[in-house]
Scaffold this motif. Structure first.
Motif, PDB file in Angstrom:
ATOM      1  N   TRP A 273       0.815  -1.210   0.000  1.00 19.06           N
ATOM      2  CA  TRP A 273       0.000   0.000   0.000  1.00 19.06           C
ATOM      3  C   TRP A 273       0.855   1.269   0.000  1.00 19.06           C
ATOM      4  O   TRP A 273       0.331   2.368   0.226  1.00 19.06           O
ATOM      5  N   LYS A 274       2.142   1.143  -0.273  1.00 20.22           N
ATOM      6  CA  LYS A 274       3.035   2.294  -0.157  1.00 20.22           C
ATOM      7  C   LYS A 274       3.537   2.762  -1.515  1.00 20.22           C
ATOM      8  O   LYS A 274       3.562   2.014  -2.495  1.00 20.22           O
ATOM      9  N   ASN A 275       3.967   4.024  -1.566  1.00 19.08           N
ATOM     10  CA  ASN A 275       4.612   4.547  -2.763  1.00 19.08           C
ATOM     11  C   ASN A 275       5.888   3.764  -3.038  1.00 19.08           C
ATOM     12  O   ASN A 275       6.625   3.419  -2.109  1.00 19.08           O
ATOM     13  N   PHE A 283      -0.349  -0.152 -11.095  1.00 16.54           N
ATOM     14  CA  PHE A 283      -1.380   0.400 -10.220  1.00 16.54           C
ATOM     15  C   PHE A 283      -0.751   1.483  -9.337  1.00 16.54           C
ATOM     16  O   PHE A 283      -0.349   1.207  -8.207  1.00 16.54           O
ATOM     17  N   PRO A 284      -0.651   2.705  -9.846  1.00 19.26           N
ATOM     18  CA  PRO A 284      -0.002   3.779  -9.076  1.00 19.26           C
ATOM     19  C   PRO A 284      -0.711   4.043  -7.749  1.00 19.26           C
ATOM     20  O   PRO A 284      -1.926   4.223  -7.711  1.00 19.26           O
ATOM     21  N   SER A 285       0.047   4.051  -6.689  1.00 18.74           N
ATOM     22  CA  SER A 285      -0.544   4.317  -5.373  1.00 18.74           C
ATOM     23  C   SER A 285      -1.084   5.737  -5.290  1.00 18.74           C
ATOM     24  O   SER A 285      -2.003   6.017  -4.511  1.00 18.74           O
ATOM     25  N   ARG A 362      -5.323   2.251   8.296  1.00 16.34           N
ATOM     26  CA  ARG A 362      -5.109   0.879   8.771  1.00 16.34           C
ATOM     27  C   ARG A 362      -5.679   0.716  10.180  1.00 16.34           C
ATOM     28  O   ARG A 362      -6.355  -0.273  10.480  1.00 16.34           O
ATOM     29  N   LYS A 363      -5.417   1.678  11.050  1.00 15.79           N
ATOM     30  CA  LYS A 363      -5.960   1.611  12.414  1.00 15.79           C
ATOM     31  C   LYS A 363      -7.483   1.743  12.398  1.00 15.79           C
ATOM     32  O   LYS A 363      -8.175   1.145  13.228  1.00 15.79           O
ATOM     33  N   PHE A 364      -8.011   2.503  11.461  1.00 20.35           N
ATOM     34  CA  PHE A 364      -9.454   2.648  11.306  1.00 20.35           C
ATOM     35  C   PHE A 364     -10.095   1.285  11.029  1.00 20.35           C
ATOM     36  O   PHE A 364     -11.089   0.912  11.662  1.00 20.35           O
ATOM     37  N   PHE A 432      -6.375  -5.063  -6.081  1.00 25.17           N
ATOM     38  CA  PHE A 432      -5.108  -5.731  -6.323  1.00 25.17           C
ATOM     39  C   PHE A 432      -4.220  -5.706  -5.082  1.00 25.17           C
ATOM     40  O   PHE A 432      -3.611  -6.713  -4.714  1.00 25.17           O
ATOM     41  N   ARG A 433      -4.162  -4.574  -4.428  1.00 27.90           N
ATOM     42  CA  ARG A 433      -3.319  -4.451  -3.237  1.00 27.90           C
ATOM     43  C   ARG A 433      -3.870  -5.287  -2.081  1.00 27.90           C
ATOM     44  O   ARG A 433      -3.106  -5.887  -1.329  1.00 27.90           O
TER      45      ARG A 433
END
Length: 617
Positions: A273-275, A283-285, A362-364, A432-433
């Motif tokens: 999920w990172k740049n 699949f550009p973040s 992510r914490k959400f 995808f991610r």
């Protein structure tokens, strides 16, 4: 300490051996009262008091409380063996006695549990936080003694989340394992022997003991069936990612037709999920909506996240949490840390949430999972206390809610996304991610379960453990070590050791797979899959029919068998199945098949060229 609480499903009442079914019924009634008092003691004397800045004496006193109770529990649990199942006709009474008879688990080790197994388990955890790995790039301004060494958590994990240098990643992968060869082997073998001894003391077969949670000594076969169904999709995903890695790093780093070196495999997972992720070219973040910014912009703090997650469950018609919970049973971590994790302490009817103060998407989502455990406890608290253990089904329930809460439909409903249409390419980007995170972890959980199961059952020898481990990783995951490995090492990652005595890797596998199954079933219940609507965009928020189904499941605890409990939501198939996962990721599979054909990549992988020796060779 949490592991001590999870094991406290042990019970009995000292009395003469019963001769009638009525005696058994009286025993169970007394048992429920007794267990309530034991749980209440744990809640009031161990978890109610503040746990920050405690000195050794106060911690020792808490441990003494748990030790005393555990000894009493094991002794009185033996009383259940005096009730002959042949004289019991009532299936409910028979089931209750059976649950009690098997519930002693690792506490049967007595002092050995605390002085041996628990110490080894904690020692393995310490391997992840010990600062004993030298930095990859040493500072010329510091001497070797002054140089700051790194721990697996949080230092090396942060490096894996950012680094694009395969040599740096390989260095840390090898260094952490090489530093821990001796202690990992000693403590791991000690835990294996302790589990085998506990199974013997409970007069259960080792696989009956190991898979008692699922009431099936052949549960590994059920898991393997799921793996078989997921294999075609997994191979497509693996082959695409390997092609991307090969394009980025070249032949020297990765064989274009072989397994993926594990340090790069882990890089792909943690950077999904990172740049700068290896999949960014497709699949550009940067195309994904920034939910982290939305949370900050709308003044979310950790408590607002928790209450928003709780609002999801209450929207389904589940009971509201009382003021006592919010005032006394929710506490923050002592310090705000970038890698902190929330935790649940379930001592039903007392349930505690210790939350991380960090605010991000992510914490959400994780908060929606944690609140599932809270509401699960609320629903089952009316049961007799020996039915409180709920087969850990709160975790796949939480996963199902997370899938719903992560959809763009739900994020719009709570105001975290602008009211614009989600384009197909953005939907695929998200999907995808998610697929990488889910599909790259499931086979690892399976391999960890398989090798632990075969080791416990005596089917493999310790001296060949590393070689067999890598054979399984190649077969099921398509992964190889970064370099040739010696015969005297154990190359398990840290997550293999995490709560190993509780068969945590199997629970993770089940949570992932079953979470999608429950999600699919609840989406059907909500009517959102009509008219060919896609599973991956189903949000059952505010649906009272879904809430009714969840209440029915939660309220059962373990009063019925694992499969019977599941059948309340999965009436046609109360076993593990990969169909829901495949339906969820069907658009990704279709895209992969086209893209891999276009790129001319090999589907699957050749045998690894890396050498891994066993001591018997």
């Amino acid at each position: 300490m949490r592991k001590l609480i999870i094991c406290l499903a042990v019970l009995g009442i000292s009395q003469a051996a019963p001769k009638t079914e009525l005696d058994a019924k009286k025993f169970l009634d007394q048992a429920s009262d007794k267990l309530f008092n034991l749980y209440d003691t744990i809640a009031t004397e161990v978890y109610t008091a503040p746990n920050s800045d405690e000195d050794f004496e106060s911690l020792f006193q808490k441990l003494t409380v748990v030790q005393t109770i555990s000894q009493e529990l094991v002794e009185i649990a033996e009383e259940t063996k005096k009730y002959d199942p042949k004289i019991i006709k009532d299936p409910k009474i028979k089931h209750a006695l059976e649950r009690l008879r098997k519930s002693a688990k690792l506490f049967v080790l007595g002092e050995e549990y605390f002085n041996n197994l628990l110490l080894s388990s904690n020692a393995l955890k310490e391997l992840s936080v010990d600062k004993d790995v030298e930095p990859y790039q040493k500072s010329t301004a510091q001497t070797e003694d002054e140089e700051e060494r790194l721990a697996y958590f949080p230092d090396i994990t942060r490096i894996f989340a950012k680094s694009q240098d395969p040599k740096e990643l390989q260095y840390y992968w090898e260094s952490w394992r090489d530093k821990n060869i001796i202690w990992a082997h000693i403590h791991f073998s000690n835990i294996v022997e302790s589990i085998q001894k506990a199974a013997n003391l409970t007069e259960m077969g080792i696989l009956d003991f190991w898979f008692e949670q699922f009431e099936n000594p052949k549960f590994l076969e059920e898991m393997e069936s799921v793996m078989k169904s997921l294999k075609p999709f997994y191979q497509q995903l693996h082959s695409f990612v390997r092609h991307q890695l090969h394009t980025k790093y070249g032949d020297v780093v990765i064989d274009k037709d072989g397994p993926i070196p594990e340090h790069l495999f882990q890089q792909v997972i943690v950077q999904a999920w990172k740049n700068g992720s290896v999949i960014d070219s497709s699949f550009p973040s940067s195309d994904l909506p920034n939910i982290d910014e939305s949370l900050i912009h709308q003044n979310y703090d950790a408590m607002k996240i928790i209450k928003t997650a709780n609002g999801f469950y209450e929207s389904l018609g589940l009971d509201s949490l009382d003021d006592e919970f919010w005032e006394k049973r929710v506490k923050p971590e002592d310090e705000e840390q970038g890698d902190c994790k929330s935790d649940i302490f379930d001592i039903t009817p007392h349930v505690y949430l210790k939350y991380c103060k960090k605010v991000d998407f992510r914490k959400f989502l994780q908060a929606h999972g944690y609140m599932g455990s809270i509401h699960y406890a609320l629903q089952k608290k009316q049961l007799p206390y020996y039915y409180f253990p709920s087969y850990d089904l709160e975790f796949p329930v939480g996963e199902a809610v997370i899938l719903s809460a992560s959809t763009h439909k739900h994020l719009k409903s709570v105001g975290l996304l602008p009211d614009v249409s989600y384009k197909d390419d953005v939907m695929m980007n998200r999907l995808f991610r998610m697929g990488i995170h889910t599909m790259f972890n499931i086979p690892v959980y399976f391999v960890h379960t398989k090798i632990m199961t075969e080791l416990l059952a005596g089917q493999i020898k310790f001296e060949d453990l590393n070689k067999i481990y890598w054979n399984l990783m190649e077969e099921y995951v398509g992964v190889e070590p970064p370099s040739d490995r010696k015969e005297d090492v154990i190359d398990f990652p840290y997550k293999f050791y995490e709560s190993i005595e509780d068969n945590h890797q199997t629970a993770k596998f089940v949570s992932e797979v079953l979470g999608y199954q429950l999600y699919h079933a609840l989406c059907l219940k909500s009517g959102q899959l009509a008219n060919n609507e896609k599973l991956h965009n189903c949000d059952f928020y505010q649906n009272k029919d879904v809430g009714k189904s969840l209440k029915e499941l939660m309220a059962l605890g373990s009063s019925k068998s694992w499969r019977q409990v599941l059948s309340t939501i999965l009436p046609n198939k109360s076993s593990l199945d990969g169909e829901a996962l495949l339906e969820y990721y069907a658009p990704v599979k279709e895209w992969l098949e086209h893209k891999n054909k276009e790129n001319g990549v090999k589907i699957g992988w050749n045998h690894s060229k890396k050498k891994v020796l066993g001591l018997t060779e």
